[in-house]
Design a protein around this motif. Structure first.
Motif, short mmCIF file in Angstrom:
data_model
loop_
_atom_site.label_atom_id
_atom_site.label_comp_id
_atom_site.label_asym_id
_atom_site.label_seq_id
_atom_site.Cartn_x
_atom_site.Cartn_y
_atom_site.Cartn_z
N LEU A 35 7.12 -3.06 17.55
CA LEU A 35 8.51 -2.93 17.98
C LEU A 35 9.36 -4.06 17.41
CD1 LEU A 35 10.67 -1.52 19.71
CD2 LEU A 35 9.94 -2.96 21.61
N LYS A 36 8.85 -5.27 17.49
CA LYS A 36 9.59 -6.45 17.04
C LYS A 36 9.92 -6.38 15.55
CE LYS A 36 7.96 -10.55 15.96
NZ LYS A 36 7.51 -11.91 15.86
N THR A 37 8.99 -5.87 14.76
CA THR A 37 9.20 -5.81 13.32
C THR A 37 10.03 -4.60 12.89
OG1 THR A 37 7.10 -4.65 13.00
CG2 THR A 37 7.07 -7.06 12.79
N GLY A 38 10.41 -3.74 13.86
CA GLY A 38 11.23 -2.60 13.52
C GLY A 38 10.45 -1.43 12.96
N LYS A 39 9.13 -1.45 13.06
CA LYS A 39 8.30 -0.38 12.52
C LYS A 39 8.01 0.72 13.53
CE LYS A 39 6.18 -3.41 9.16
NZ LYS A 39 4.97 -4.04 8.69
N ALA A 40 8.45 0.54 14.76
CA ALA A 40 8.22 1.56 15.79
C ALA A 40 9.08 2.78 15.51
CB ALA A 40 8.54 0.99 17.17
N LYS A 41 8.53 3.95 15.73
CA LYS A 41 9.26 5.20 15.55
C LYS A 41 9.92 5.66 16.84
CE LYS A 41 7.95 5.75 11.31
NZ LYS A 41 8.89 5.47 10.25
N ALA A 42 9.44 5.13 17.97
CA ALA A 42 9.97 5.53 19.27
C ALA A 42 9.63 4.46 20.30
CB ALA A 42 9.36 6.86 19.70
N ILE A 43 10.35 4.49 21.41
CA ILE A 43 10.05 3.61 22.53
C ILE A 43 10.32 4.40 23.81
CG2 ILE A 43 12.35 2.57 22.49
CD1 ILE A 43 11.01 -0.03 23.56
N ARG A 44 9.41 4.31 24.74
CA ARG A 44 9.61 4.99 26.03
C ARG A 44 10.66 4.24 26.83
NH1 ARG A 44 3.65 6.91 28.02
NH2 ARG A 44 3.03 7.70 25.98
N PHE A 45 11.44 5.00 27.58
CA PHE A 45 12.45 4.38 28.43
C PHE A 45 11.80 3.44 29.44
CE2 PHE A 45 15.72 8.00 27.80
CZ PHE A 45 16.24 7.35 26.70
N THR A 46 10.63 3.79 29.94
CA THR A 46 9.96 2.91 30.91
C THR A 46 9.59 1.58 30.27
OG1 THR A 46 7.84 4.00 30.44
CG2 THR A 46 9.07 4.77 32.37
N THR A 47 9.19 1.62 29.01
CA THR A 47 8.85 0.40 28.27
C THR A 47 10.11 -0.43 28.04
OG1 THR A 47 7.00 1.49 27.19
CG2 THR A 47 7.84 -0.53 26.16
N LEU A 48 11.16 0.22 27.59
CA LEU A 48 12.43 -0.46 27.35
C LEU A 48 12.96 -1.08 28.64
CD1 LEU A 48 14.65 -1.16 25.33
CD2 LEU A 48 15.67 1.08 25.81
N GLU A 49 12.85 -0.34 29.73
CA GLU A 49 13.30 -0.85 31.03
C GLU A 49 12.50 -2.08 31.44
OE1 GLU A 49 13.56 0.54 35.70
OE2 GLU A 49 12.76 1.92 34.22
N ALA A 50 11.19 -2.05 31.25
CA ALA A 50 10.34 -3.19 31.62
C ALA A 50 10.68 -4.41 30.78
CB ALA A 50 8.87 -2.82 31.45
N ILE A 51 10.89 -4.21 29.49
CA ILE A 51 11.24 -5.34 28.61
C ILE A 51 12.58 -5.93 29.04
CG2 ILE A 51 11.90 -5.95 26.26
CD1 ILE A 51 9.79 -3.89 25.30
#
Length: 74
Positions: A35-51
């Motif tokens: 995720l940090k390097t911008g290589k992620a294709k998607a992120i779950r809302f629950t993950t984004l919320e936790a971060i």
């Protein structure tokens, strides 16, 4: 155009390491690194919320649309 991830900047502002965030959010270091390097294709809302909860920020503080980010089209 693509999505730029500012996770590194937010970690620096919060004086937190990626390892500390990984432990606090209970996400593998490898997945946060992707995720940090911008290589992620998607992120779950629950993950984004936790971060966002741990870093005390909003999703817009971490993600933005940027002209200088290339899309791979894969």
């Amino acid at each position: 155009m693509g999505i730029a991830v500012s996770l590194d900047d937010m970690l620096h502002k919060r004086r937190m390491t990626l390892t500390e965030l990984s432990e606090a959010v209970d996400i593998t270091l490898a997945n946060l690194s992707i995720l940090k390097t911008g290589k992620a294709k998607a992120i779950r809302f629950t993950t984004l919320e936790a971060i966002c909860r741990v870093l005390d920020c909003q999703p817009g503080d971490l993600l933005r649309v940027a002209d200088d980010v290339l899309e791979t089209g894969e």
